[in-house]
Scaffold this motif. Structure first.
Motif, PDB file in Angstrom:
ATOM      1  N   GLY A 314      47.502  91.136  42.592  1.00  0.00           N
ATOM      2  CA  GLY A 314      46.946  90.017  41.850  1.00  0.00           C
ATOM      3  C   GLY A 314      46.170  90.378  40.610  1.00  0.00           C
ATOM      4  N   ARG A 315      46.076  91.665  40.278  1.00  0.00           N
ATOM      5  CA  ARG A 315      45.292  92.073  39.108  1.00  0.00           C
ATOM      6  C   ARG A 315      46.137  92.059  37.841  1.00  0.00           C
ATOM      7  NH1 ARG A 315      41.232  96.918  39.509  1.00  0.00           N
ATOM      8  NH2 ARG A 315      40.490  95.663  37.763  1.00  0.00           N
ATOM      9  N   THR A 316      45.435  92.150  36.719  1.00  0.00           N
ATOM     10  CA  THR A 316      46.089  92.320  35.428  1.00  0.00           C
ATOM     11  C   THR A 316      45.842  93.747  34.962  1.00  0.00           C
ATOM     12  OG1 THR A 316      45.751  89.996  34.849  1.00  0.00           O
ATOM     13  CG2 THR A 316      46.238  91.517  33.045  1.00  0.00           C
ATOM     14  N   VAL A 317      46.902  94.435  34.576  1.00  0.00           N
ATOM     15  CA  VAL A 317      46.809  95.830  34.156  1.00  0.00           C
ATOM     16  C   VAL A 317      47.422  95.974  32.772  1.00  0.00           C
ATOM     17  CG1 VAL A 317      47.454  98.217  34.672  1.00  0.00           C
ATOM     18  CG2 VAL A 317      46.993  96.619  36.550  1.00  0.00           C
ATOM     19  N   VAL A 318      46.724  96.691  31.903  1.00  0.00           N
ATOM     20  CA  VAL A 318      47.259  97.034  30.585  1.00  0.00           C
ATOM     21  C   VAL A 318      47.412  98.548  30.532  1.00  0.00           C
ATOM     22  CG1 VAL A 318      46.908  97.005  28.092  1.00  0.00           C
ATOM     23  CG2 VAL A 318      46.149  95.062  29.488  1.00  0.00           C
ATOM     24  N   ALA A 319      48.638  99.012  30.355  1.00  0.00           N
ATOM     25  CA  ALA A 319      48.902 100.453  30.248  1.00  0.00           C
ATOM     26  C   ALA A 319      49.348 100.760  28.828  1.00  0.00           C
ATOM     27  CB  ALA A 319      49.983 100.865  31.243  1.00  0.00           C
ATOM     28  N   VAL A 320      48.660 101.681  28.187  1.00  0.00           N
ATOM     29  CA  VAL A 320      48.997 102.041  26.804  1.00  0.00           C
ATOM     30  C   VAL A 320      50.088 103.101  26.822  1.00  0.00           C
ATOM     31  CG1 VAL A 320      48.161 102.998  24.632  1.00  0.00           C
ATOM     32  CG2 VAL A 320      46.694 101.464  25.967  1.00  0.00           C
ATOM     33  N   VAL A 321      51.237 102.740  26.256  1.00  0.00           N
ATOM     34  CA  VAL A 321      52.373 103.655  26.130  1.00  0.00           C
ATOM     35  C   VAL A 321      52.220 104.361  24.787  1.00  0.00           C
ATOM     36  CG1 VAL A 321      54.884 103.816  26.029  1.00  0.00           C
ATOM     37  CG2 VAL A 321      53.796 102.120  27.525  1.00  0.00           C
ATOM     38  N   SER A 322      51.781 105.597  24.816  1.00  0.00           N
ATOM     39  CA  SER A 322      51.279 106.224  23.590  1.00  0.00           C
ATOM     40  C   SER A 322      52.345 106.827  22.695  1.00  0.00           C
ATOM     41  CB  SER A 322      50.247 107.299  23.940  1.00  0.00           C
ATOM     42  OG  SER A 322      50.831 108.284  24.774  1.00  0.00           O
ATOM     43  N   GLY A 323      53.561 107.082  23.212  1.00  0.00           N
ATOM     44  CA  GLY A 323      54.548 107.690  22.334  1.00  0.00           C
ATOM     45  C   GLY A 323      55.930 107.773  22.948  1.00  0.00           C
ATOM     46  N   GLY A 324      56.940 107.784  22.072  1.00  0.00           N
ATOM     47  CA  GLY A 324      58.323 107.860  22.514  1.00  0.00           C
ATOM     48  C   GLY A 324      59.126 108.905  21.765  1.00  0.00           C
ATOM     49  N   ASN A 325      58.461 109.952  21.288  1.00  0.00           N
ATOM     50  CA  ASN A 325      59.178 111.011  20.574  1.00  0.00           C
ATOM     51  C   ASN A 325      59.701 112.034  21.570  1.00  0.00           C
ATOM     52  OD1 ASN A 325      59.090 110.335  17.738  1.00  0.00           O
ATOM     53  ND2 ASN A 325      56.877 110.565  17.896  1.00  0.00           N
ATOM     54  N   PHE A 326      60.805 111.673  22.200  1.00  0.00           N
ATOM     55  CA  PHE A 326      61.393 112.526  23.231  1.00  0.00           C
ATOM     56  C   PHE A 326      62.627 113.232  22.685  1.00  0.00           C
ATOM     57  CE2 PHE A 326      64.286 113.011  26.952  1.00  0.00           C
ATOM     58  CZ  PHE A 326      63.544 113.978  27.601  1.00  0.00           C
ATOM     59  N   ASP A 327      62.651 114.546  22.841  1.00  0.00           N
ATOM     60  CA  ASP A 327      63.798 115.352  22.438  1.00  0.00           C
ATOM     61  C   ASP A 327      64.766 115.394  23.623  1.00  0.00           C
ATOM     62  OD1 ASP A 327      65.632 117.238  21.687  1.00  0.00           O
ATOM     63  OD2 ASP A 327      64.167 118.759  21.095  1.00  0.00           O
ATOM     64  N   PHE A 328      65.945 114.792  23.455  1.00  0.00           N
ATOM     65  CA  PHE A 328      66.873 114.682  24.578  1.00  0.00           C
ATOM     66  C   PHE A 328      67.429 116.031  25.027  1.00  0.00           C
ATOM     67  CE2 PHE A 328      66.539 110.213  24.043  1.00  0.00           C
ATOM     68  CZ  PHE A 328      66.924 109.665  25.263  1.00  0.00           C
ATOM     69  N   GLU A 329      67.186 117.074  24.282  1.00  0.00           N
ATOM     70  CA  GLU A 329      67.539 118.407  24.771  1.00  0.00           C
ATOM     71  C   GLU A 329      66.689 118.779  25.984  1.00  0.00           C
ATOM     72  OE1 GLU A 329      67.410 121.287  21.684  1.00  0.00           O
ATOM     73  OE2 GLU A 329      69.054 120.395  20.536  1.00  0.00           O
ATOM     74  N   ARG A 330      65.563 118.087  26.159  1.00  0.00           N
ATOM     75  CA  ARG A 330      64.699 118.346  27.313  1.00  0.00           C
ATOM     76  C   ARG A 330      65.117 117.540  28.544  1.00  0.00           C
ATOM     77  NH1 ARG A 330      58.499 117.638  25.760  1.00  0.00           N
ATOM     78  NH2 ARG A 330      58.274 118.764  27.711  1.00  0.00           N
ATOM     79  N   LEU A 331      66.082 116.652  28.392  1.00  0.00           N
ATOM     80  CA  LEU A 331      66.436 115.760  29.496  1.00  0.00           C
ATOM     81  C   LEU A 331      66.875 116.500  30.763  1.00  0.00           C
ATOM     82  CD1 LEU A 331      66.637 112.837  30.391  1.00  0.00           C
ATOM     83  CD2 LEU A 331      68.979 112.773  29.484  1.00  0.00           C
ATOM     84  N   PRO A 332      67.697 117.557  30.681  1.00  0.00           N
ATOM     85  CA  PRO A 332      68.061 118.267  31.911  1.00  0.00           C
ATOM     86  C   PRO A 332      66.842 118.802  32.665  1.00  0.00           C
ATOM     87  CG  PRO A 332      69.544 118.880  30.136  1.00  0.00           C
ATOM     88  CD  PRO A 332      68.435 118.084  29.509  1.00  0.00           C
ATOM     89  N   ASP A 333      65.857 119.322  31.930  1.00  0.00           N
ATOM     90  CA  ASP A 333      64.647 119.833  32.574  1.00  0.00           C
ATOM     91  C   ASP A 333      63.841 118.705  33.201  1.00  0.00           C
ATOM     92  OD1 ASP A 333      62.608 121.649  33.324  1.00  0.00           O
ATOM     93  OD2 ASP A 333      61.499 121.241  31.474  1.00  0.00           O
TER      94      ASP A 333
END
Length: 428
Positions: A314-333
């Protein structure tokens, strides 16, 4: 009265900074996330800082630093920064916006993708210099250059103008909660990622000084808990060792200025996020919500896992998503770490008989959901036996209970090295 005027001055300054930012980009969205809300029993809102022009909030602090320096008549031959990530990209973007020359110092080991993005954002206004194998070497070179070349260092987090710029996130959240959701931020749980502390200190100060402070939780990587240590010891502490996997938040020592604004919080408010669990959250958000997050950008969302259903219901939560600079070469790891955290992948070292049919005997022990993803001879320990590294992936974590029972019943000698960081780090 003087203290009140100072506080009101900060709130007003953040408002001015927020208005000035509209030269660069519109407010980032505050989105209610249906998936996370159903999963937690709370109303979960994501502040999407991954949707700024440089895909992180760092643009805010850099812009505010430049804006105030230029308005104050500061004359400098160069603006200078040291960064291998989001700060460099925000810095470069602002250099181009203000038509100012900037010099970015990056370690030689910086991935080419990050170098290229920084160059694209800055264009002809930015020069990139690759110095040293580690950030500390790079930072010292940048400081030396700034002093000797009549330059001005633009720090990533430890400066009042940077903090003021990052606080514009809170200014937007408070207005968006009222305008778009009919809610008050002071009635919410606000979860903030922490690296050097610029964002966390700016957001908490703005909401406190404007009379809108509710409950705060802070999220740090387990391998870089500098704020947690500082609050526990009531002073900034330089960590002897830092896990750099969460590169956007892997800071060895919390900034002095941010700590002065955060020191009233209890250390228990800081959640240390396991890096492998964080990877599971990144994969979850990518597969289910289509949201690409860098490790630091997923910290606040992952911290929801630390709260019981009763604590969030029943609570309200605000989560700050600070960044999306993801290098997809890291995806396997990232996928590998996620599977290991979820108990769906394990690594074993087996003492393997050197006889015909041994491999067939081993394969017969596997179930229909079990798959060998790695099979590698490490060495022969004796004429009749060899050490073999075997990676196994399955669909349900309890399959490994069945497998190990079969291994034991068949008399196989083996060691599970999945959680042995020393051995796994050397051979996996």
């Amino acid at each position: 009265m003087a203290g009140q005027e100072k506080e009101d001055g900060f709130v007003a300054a953040v408002g001015e900074a927020s208005a000035a930012l509209r030269e660069l980009f519109a407010e980032t969205p505050l989105q209610e996330n249906v998936y996370l809300s159903k999963k937690t029993g709370a109303r979960v809102f994501l502040k999407r800082e991954d949707l700024t022009p440089v895909r992180s909030y760092k643009l805010r602090g850099a812009f505010n630093f430049f804006r105030k320096a230029i308005a104050g008549g500061l004359r400098a031959k160069h603006f200078v920064c040291a960064s291998a990530g989001n700060h460099a990209q925000g810095f470069a973007y602002v250099c181009r916006h203000f038509n100012r020359h900037g010099v970015v110092f990056m370690p030689v080991t910086t991935p080419q993708q990050k170098i290229d993005k920084t160059r694209i954002f800055g264009g002809e206004f930015v020069e990139i210099r690759l110095v040293g194998d580690f950030f500390d070497d790079c930072y010292r070179a940048a400081q030396k250059f700034a002093v000797e070349g009549s330059g001005v260092m633009v720090p990533p987090f430890d400066h009042p103008d940077i903090i003021e710029g990052q606080a514009t996130v809170a200014h937007e959240i408070a207005a968006q909660m009222r305008r778009e959701a009919g809610l008050r931020v002071e009635d919410s749980l606000v979860i903030l990622p922490v690296g050097g502390g610029g964002l966390a200190s700016g957001v908490t100060r703005y909401l406190r000084d404007s009379g809108q402070a509710g409950e705060f939780a802070f999220a740090e990587p387990a391998g870089a808990g500098s704020l947690r240590q500082a609050l526990a010891q009531d002073r900034p502490v330089r960590l002897a060792k830092v896990d750099n996997f969460v590169d956007g938040a892997a800071v060895a020592e919390i900034g002095a200025e941010p700590f002065s604004l955060l020191r009233a919080f209890d250390a228990s408010a800081v959640h240390l996020v396991p890096e492998n669990r964080l990877c599971a959250t990144m994969i979850e958000m990518l597969n289910i919500e289509g949201i690409v997050l860098e490790p630091a950008g997923a910290l606040a969302i992952d911290t929801l896992k630390d709260f019981s259903p009763e604590a969030l219901a029943g609570r309200t939560v605000v989560a700050v998503v600070s960044g999306g600079n993801f290098d997809f070469e890291r995806l396997p790891d990232v996928k590998e770490r996620a599977l290991r955290f979820e108990g769906l992948k394990k690594y074993f070292i087996f003492r393997f008989p050197q006889r015909p049919g041994a491999l067939r005997d081993f394969l017969d022990l596997l179930g229909p959901d079990d798959d060998i993803t790695r099979f590698e001879y490490l060495k022969k320990s004796a004429r009749n036996f060899g050490s073999v590294l075997i990676g196994i992936e399955t669909r349900r974590r309890d399959n490994f209970d069945i497998l190990t029972q079969r291994f034991n019943a068949a008399g196989w000698a083996y060691q599970d090295i999945t959680d042995n960081d020393t051995i796994a780090g050397l051979i996996i």
